[in-house]
Write a protein that holds these residues in place. Structure first.
Motif, mmCIF file in Angstrom:
data_model
loop_
_atom_site.group_PDB
_atom_site.id
_atom_site.type_symbol
_atom_site.label_atom_id
_atom_site.label_comp_id
_atom_site.label_asym_id
_atom_site.label_seq_id
_atom_site.Cartn_x
_atom_site.Cartn_y
_atom_site.Cartn_z
ATOM 1 N N PRO A 95 9.719 14.951 -17.771
ATOM 2 C CA PRO A 95 8.864 14.402 -16.703
ATOM 3 C C PRO A 95 7.817 15.386 -16.204
ATOM 4 O O PRO A 95 6.708 14.996 -15.844
ATOM 5 N N LEU A 96 8.137 16.684 -16.199
ATOM 6 C CA LEU A 96 7.162 17.687 -15.768
ATOM 7 C C LEU A 96 6.006 17.796 -16.747
ATOM 8 O O LEU A 96 4.868 18.081 -16.359
ATOM 9 N N VAL A 97 6.305 17.565 -18.021
ATOM 10 C CA VAL A 97 5.270 17.656 -19.050
ATOM 11 C C VAL A 97 4.450 16.375 -19.098
ATOM 12 O O VAL A 97 3.215 16.406 -19.211
ATOM 13 N N GLU A 98 5.126 15.242 -19.002
ATOM 14 C CA GLU A 98 4.446 13.954 -19.150
ATOM 15 C C GLU A 98 3.724 13.523 -17.878
ATOM 16 O O GLU A 98 2.616 13.022 -17.920
ATOM 17 N N LYS A 99 4.406 13.655 -16.717
ATOM 18 C CA LYS A 99 3.878 13.167 -15.432
ATOM 19 C C LYS A 99 3.393 11.720 -15.569
ATOM 20 O O LYS A 99 2.235 11.397 -15.297
ATOM 21 N N HIS A 100 4.295 10.875 -16.070
ATOM 22 C CA HIS A 100 3.943 9.473 -16.279
ATOM 23 C C HIS A 100 3.931 8.719 -14.955
ATOM 24 O O HIS A 100 3.712 9.325 -13.916
ATOM 25 N N VAL A 101 4.167 7.415 -14.973
ATOM 26 C CA VAL A 101 3.969 6.526 -13.822
ATOM 27 C C VAL A 101 4.345 7.205 -12.516
ATOM 28 O O VAL A 101 5.441 7.730 -12.365
ATOM 29 N N ALA A 102 3.399 7.186 -11.545
ATOM 30 C CA ALA A 102 3.557 7.953 -10.301
ATOM 31 C C ALA A 102 4.868 7.664 -9.587
ATOM 32 O O ALA A 102 5.569 8.575 -9.161
ATOM 33 N N GLY A 103 5.220 6.401 -9.448
ATOM 34 C CA GLY A 103 6.451 6.061 -8.742
ATOM 35 C C GLY A 103 7.676 6.628 -9.406
ATOM 36 O O GLY A 103 8.590 7.128 -8.737
ATOM 37 N N VAL A 104 7.692 6.563 -10.737
ATOM 38 C CA VAL A 104 8.820 7.110 -11.494
ATOM 39 C C VAL A 104 8.900 8.619 -11.299
ATOM 40 O O VAL A 104 9.966 9.180 -11.068
ATOM 41 N N PHE A 105 7.745 9.298 -11.363
ATOM 42 C CA PHE A 105 7.747 10.755 -11.222
ATOM 43 C C PHE A 105 8.152 11.166 -9.807
ATOM 44 O O PHE A 105 8.844 12.164 -9.605
ATOM 45 N N ASP A 106 7.723 10.400 -8.801
ATOM 46 C CA ASP A 106 8.128 10.690 -7.424
ATOM 47 C C ASP A 106 9.639 10.623 -7.265
ATOM 48 O O ASP A 106 10.237 11.439 -6.560
ATOM 49 N N SER A 107 10.246 9.660 -7.951
ATOM 50 C CA SER A 107 11.709 9.551 -7.865
ATOM 51 C C SER A 107 12.377 10.743 -8.534
ATOM 52 O O SER A 107 13.438 11.203 -8.094
ATOM 53 N N MET A 108 11.744 11.288 -9.611
ATOM 54 C CA MET A 108 12.282 12.474 -10.271
ATOM 55 C C MET A 108 12.174 13.690 -9.341
ATOM 56 O O MET A 108 13.076 14.527 -9.296
ATOM 57 N N ILE A 109 11.073 13.789 -8.599
ATOM 58 C CA ILE A 109 10.915 14.892 -7.643
ATOM 59 C C ILE A 109 12.009 14.824 -6.580
ATOM 60 O O ILE A 109 12.656 15.831 -6.252
ATOM 61 N N ASP A 110 12.207 13.632 -6.056
ATOM 62 C CA ASP A 110 13.242 13.467 -5.029
ATOM 63 C C ASP A 110 14.620 13.819 -5.566
ATOM 64 O O ASP A 110 15.492 14.284 -4.824
ATOM 65 N N ARG A 111 14.811 13.607 -6.861
ATOM 66 C CA ARG A 111 16.134 13.839 -7.458
ATOM 67 C C ARG A 111 16.385 15.310 -7.738
ATOM 68 O O ARG A 111 17.496 15.813 -7.520
ATOM 69 N N TYR A 112 15.352 16.025 -8.231
ATOM 70 C CA TYR A 112 15.584 17.385 -8.724
ATOM 71 C C TYR A 112 15.041 18.488 -7.815
ATOM 72 O O TYR A 112 15.382 19.661 -8.002
ATOM 73 N N ALA A 113 14.169 18.184 -6.874
ATOM 74 C CA ALA A 113 13.630 19.223 -5.987
ATOM 75 C C ALA A 113 14.733 19.744 -5.068
ATOM 76 O O ALA A 113 15.597 18.992 -4.620
#
Length: 828
Positions: A588-606
């Motif tokens: 996800p860090l490399v792709e930075k695909h669909v904004a909503g999906v990436f935001d959920s990844m940030i919330d999960r791993y930050a």
């Protein structure tokens, strides 16, 4: 194969008289053969090659054909029907077709792949252009003899089987005979291709003839390249070529020929070298000839001994060096006395000559004469003795070398010399790294670079220990040092922790970017994007210590590419190389695909939750240089100027000048990105202003701000009054200038070449290649210039490849632009 085809098809023709029956049978026969071929190719070929090897796999077809042909011959002596013989020939053809396409041809072609291009092309040409046509011709002659046009048939299928049996036996014997020669060729090709040299080889007569033609070129570069290729290729009688070249009109060619005479040990040219020593006009060439003669001759010649009293220091030094290395007792004593005379001299040139001789000899026990030079008044002498100490590597010299770091002008020379001392440096570096002080962070990183150049086990151990340092600059230096050594981790646990730390940091940075305002926070956003890229690079570098280095280097290049296909390939490679659990966090860090999906990844791993824009700045300042570079912290301090908080107050006493200045900025201070009018005429610029000025200069536009922080530290603001000369034409130049305010005239006498204003730079060529100035520079108005000296700039480039890479990009772009202008002028 042609004879088999004919034998079988002639039998088919006798069995089937109807065209429909004939077509039906042949269609079924060849379809069955193709199906069997596909099955064998998919499920059997690879296993056969893997189990029996290439040569034995090639024997499979010939052995099967041998068995079937023997069966046909045996059937002639037992009561079998003609139909049985026909079936055996059908089996013979089926075996030949199936195994030829499924096993023999693929394996045979695969044997050419490890060979170099020339041998591979030669092999294909021989097979397709000579062997195959020859075989068809022989088969045609045999069939013509057996079935002459208008004549009676000379034989039957049984006779053909005897003929074919003989051919198969010859085939097998040929394979066994060629096997040994092929292995020797294969071994040589693999060595040259993968283990040996990648240099051009010119062994054939045509190439050698071309090289000999180049030897009479009027361009010394052509002659030298031809000589080097002849040396690499082991051309016969190269001593004859070198004998001609030491009489060349070019001094450069003569010197190179002497060098090759020494390397190739052409002792038959000793009389020529002696003549060159007597008659050569060029001192550098004579020096090389002296050393070459001493290395090759069994005993010293009187001519060499006489040079110990030469007034020319270069010739005397060469004679001393050559005689100490190769002379007898008398010669060593005489040359030793001459060397000691140079050591005890008060003349700077003679001191330098003594140091260079000891360095060239590389004899560790000769360290004592060097000790006296570490306290010499001459900076040049001390630089030379530091370098010589690094060449000798004697531990007795190490304390004296380390003491020279007290002089900032010698610090880079010390760092360059330290790797020569090997393992003796490790305890020193380990001691300095203990109790790390933030103010010395850059010096620590330089020491890590030194350790990275020492090829010992304890150097690796020290780098592993520092991989989990508190300071980011040290971790960066460790990764760079280990990556350059193609390091592979023995214990994966600490590196896994490092990867998880940088992954969390990357998600934290992405999370912080959601709260920043484009435009207003541009400096911080750019700095954080730089930090994000560096974090990803650290992750990929660390992964290369655990997984496939080559694959991850391709990934690193791919994700930085603008080409979508390359990026997609890089992402696919990551998916194939890494475990799923790790890949799911990195992709996800490399792709930075669909904004909503990436935001959920940030919330999960930050690991840090931000509540506001100010909270982002505070968290970054609290983390400090454990995770962020100085430029990022500086722009955060700038954005929070006027804000009273304990996070800022910490930096008011920072040992880092830029951070301290940024923390002390008042709330009404505004950094004008385009004009920089905030200094109000003062000559003492803030460090942050210097970075912005450098970044806006064309020469440094490709260099990241974080690296420019270090360039800014060596910039000197200097004021010039209107009409004051900055430098004159013909002066030796080793500085460049960037105009902060005012105008400068570049002129040759009264002829004005150009007038430069703010952000322009001049003298950059002297920075890269010191030469006398080609024009004069004078202040047209009161000027504030930023002066950049060559020595500290070279020291910085030695530590930071990004600086030289950025400058090379800019200079390359300027060359392309100049070429376009020249082409346009020619077209007009």
């Amino acid at each position: 194969m042609t004879v088999i085809d004919y034998a079988f098809l002639s039998g088919v023709k006798q069995r089937f008289h109807s065209d429909v029956e004939l077509a039906r049978f042949l269609g079924f026969f060849f379809a069955l053969g193709s199906a069997i071929t596909i099955i064998i190719k998919l499920f059997l070929s690879g296993r056969l090659v893997k189990k029996f090897g290439v040569i034995r796999a090639l024997l499979v077809l010939s052995m099967l054909l041998l068995i079937v042909s023997i069966a046909i011959i045996i059937s002639n002596y037992v009561s079998v029907t003609g139909f049985t013989v026909f079936i055996l020939f059908g089996i013979l053809m089926m075996v030949s077709e199936v195994f030829n396409y499924a096993l023999h041809n693929p394996v045979f072609l695969a044997m050419f792949q490890p060979l170099d291009l020339h041998r591979r092309l030669q092999g294909h040409t021989t097979i397709k252009g000579l062997t195959d046509p020859f075989s068809l011709g022989v088969a045609g002659i045999i069939l013509y003899y057996l079935f002459p046009p208008g004549g009676a048939q000379q034989s039957d299928l049984v006779f053909i089987s005897y003929l074919f049996l003989a051919s198969v036996v010859v085939w097998i014997l040929t394979l066994l005979f060629v096997r040994k020669h092929y292995f020797q060729t294969l071994k040589s090709a693999i060595y040259n291709r993968f283990l040996g040299t990648t240099q051009v080889q010119c062994n054939d007569s045509e190439s050698v003839a071309i090289l000999r033609d180049k030897l009479v070129s009027s361009y010394p570069e052509d002659v030298i390249y031809a000589l080097e290729l002849m040396r690499q290729s082991g051309v016969d009688n190269i001593h004859e070529v070198l004998q001609q070249q030491i009489s060349s009109d070019s001094e450069v060619v003569r010197g190179y020929a002497v060098k090759l005479i020494k390397e190739q040990e052409c002792r038959q040219l000793l009389p020529d070298l002696l003549n060159l020593i007597r008659t050569e006009s060029s001192v550098p060439v004579r020096r090389k000839a002296i050393i070459a003669y001493c290395r090759l001759a069994e005993e010293a010649h009187d001519v060499i001994i006489d040079l110990l009293g030469s007034t020319d220091l270069n010739l005397r030094s060469a004679a001393i060096c050559g005689l100490i290395e190769t002379g007898g007792i008398e010669e060593i004593v005489l040359s030793g006395e001459s060397l000691l005379a140079l050591v005890g001299s008060e003349d700077e040139l003679e001191k330098l000559a003594a140091i260079n001789i000891i360095s060239d000899l590389k004899i560790r026990k000769f360290y004592r004469p060097l000790l006296r030079f570490f306290d010499d008044d001459s900076l040049t002498v001390r630089k030379a003795v530091i370098s010589a100490a690094g060449v000798l590597g004697s531990e007795r010299l190490l304390p004296s070398v380390l003491k020279q770091r007290e002089d900032s002008r010698l610090s880079q020379h010390v760092l360059e010399a330290l790797p020569g001392f090997g393992s003796a440096v490790i305890p020193v570096v380990r001691g300095e790294l203990q109790g790390q002080d933030e103010s010395n962070c850059f010096n620590y990183a330089s020491l890590i670079n030194v350790v990275g150049k020492i090829d010992t086990h304890d150097a690796i151990v020290l780098l592993e220990e520092e991989s989990e340092s508190h300071w980011l600059c040290i971790r960066d230096a460790v990764l760079s040092a280990l990556h350059s050594r193609k390091y592979h981790a023995r214990d994966q646990e600490p590196w896994s922790r490092s990867i998880q730390y940088d992954l969390a940091l990357a998600y934290n940075i992405n999370g912080s970017l959601r709260f920043l305002v484009p435009g207003t926070d541009k400096l911080v956003i750019d700095a954080l994007n730089f930090e994000l890229n560096r974090a990803l690079n650290r992750i990929l570098t660390t992964l290369s210590f655990i997984y496939s280095r080559e694959a991850l280097e391709r990934v690193s290049r791919g994700i930085q590419s603008e080409d979508k296909e390359r990026r997609a390939n890089a992402i696919e490679t990551l998916d194939n190389v890494l475990p799923d659990t790790l890949c799911s966090k990195l992709l996800p860090l490399v792709e930075k695909h669909v904004a909503g999906v990436f935001d959920s990844m940030i919330d999960r791993y930050a690991t840090v939750e931000y509540e506001s824009r100010d909270d982002v700045f505070k968290q970054i300042l609290v983390t400090g240089n454990r995770a962020f570079h100085a430029w990022t912290l500086t722009v955060c301090l700038y954005q929070t100027r006027g804000l009273m908080c304990k996070e800022r107050e910490t930096y008011t006493h920072s040992p880092h000048l830029m951070l301290r200045q940024a923390a002390q900025l008042s709330g009404d201070y505004k950094l004008d990105m385009k004009h920089h009018t905030d200094t109000k005429g003062q000559s003492d610029l803030l460090e942050i202003e210097k970075v912005i000025i450098l970044k806006s200069s064309v020469l440094f536009t490709e260099t990241p701000e974080e690296i420019l922080v270090e360039v800014a530290q060596i910039l000197k603001p200097i004021r010039f009054a209107e009409g004051e000369a900055i430098f004159e034409k013909g002066e030796y130049g080793d500085k460049m200038y960037i105009i902060y305010e005012g105008e400068v005239s570049i002129h040759d006498g009264d002829h004005v070449l150009s007038t430069l204003g703010r952000r322009d730079f001049f003298g950059e060529l002297a920075l890269l290649d010191p030469e006398p100035r080609s024009a004069s520079a004078t202040a047209r108005s009161s000027c504030l210039l930023l002066e950049l000296e060559q020595t500290p700039f070279y020291e910085l480039m030695a530590e930071r490849n990004e600086v030289s890479n950025g400058i090379m990009k800019v200079l390359a772009r300027r060359i392309r632009e100049d070429n376009i202008k020249i082409m346009e002028l020619h077209s007009d």
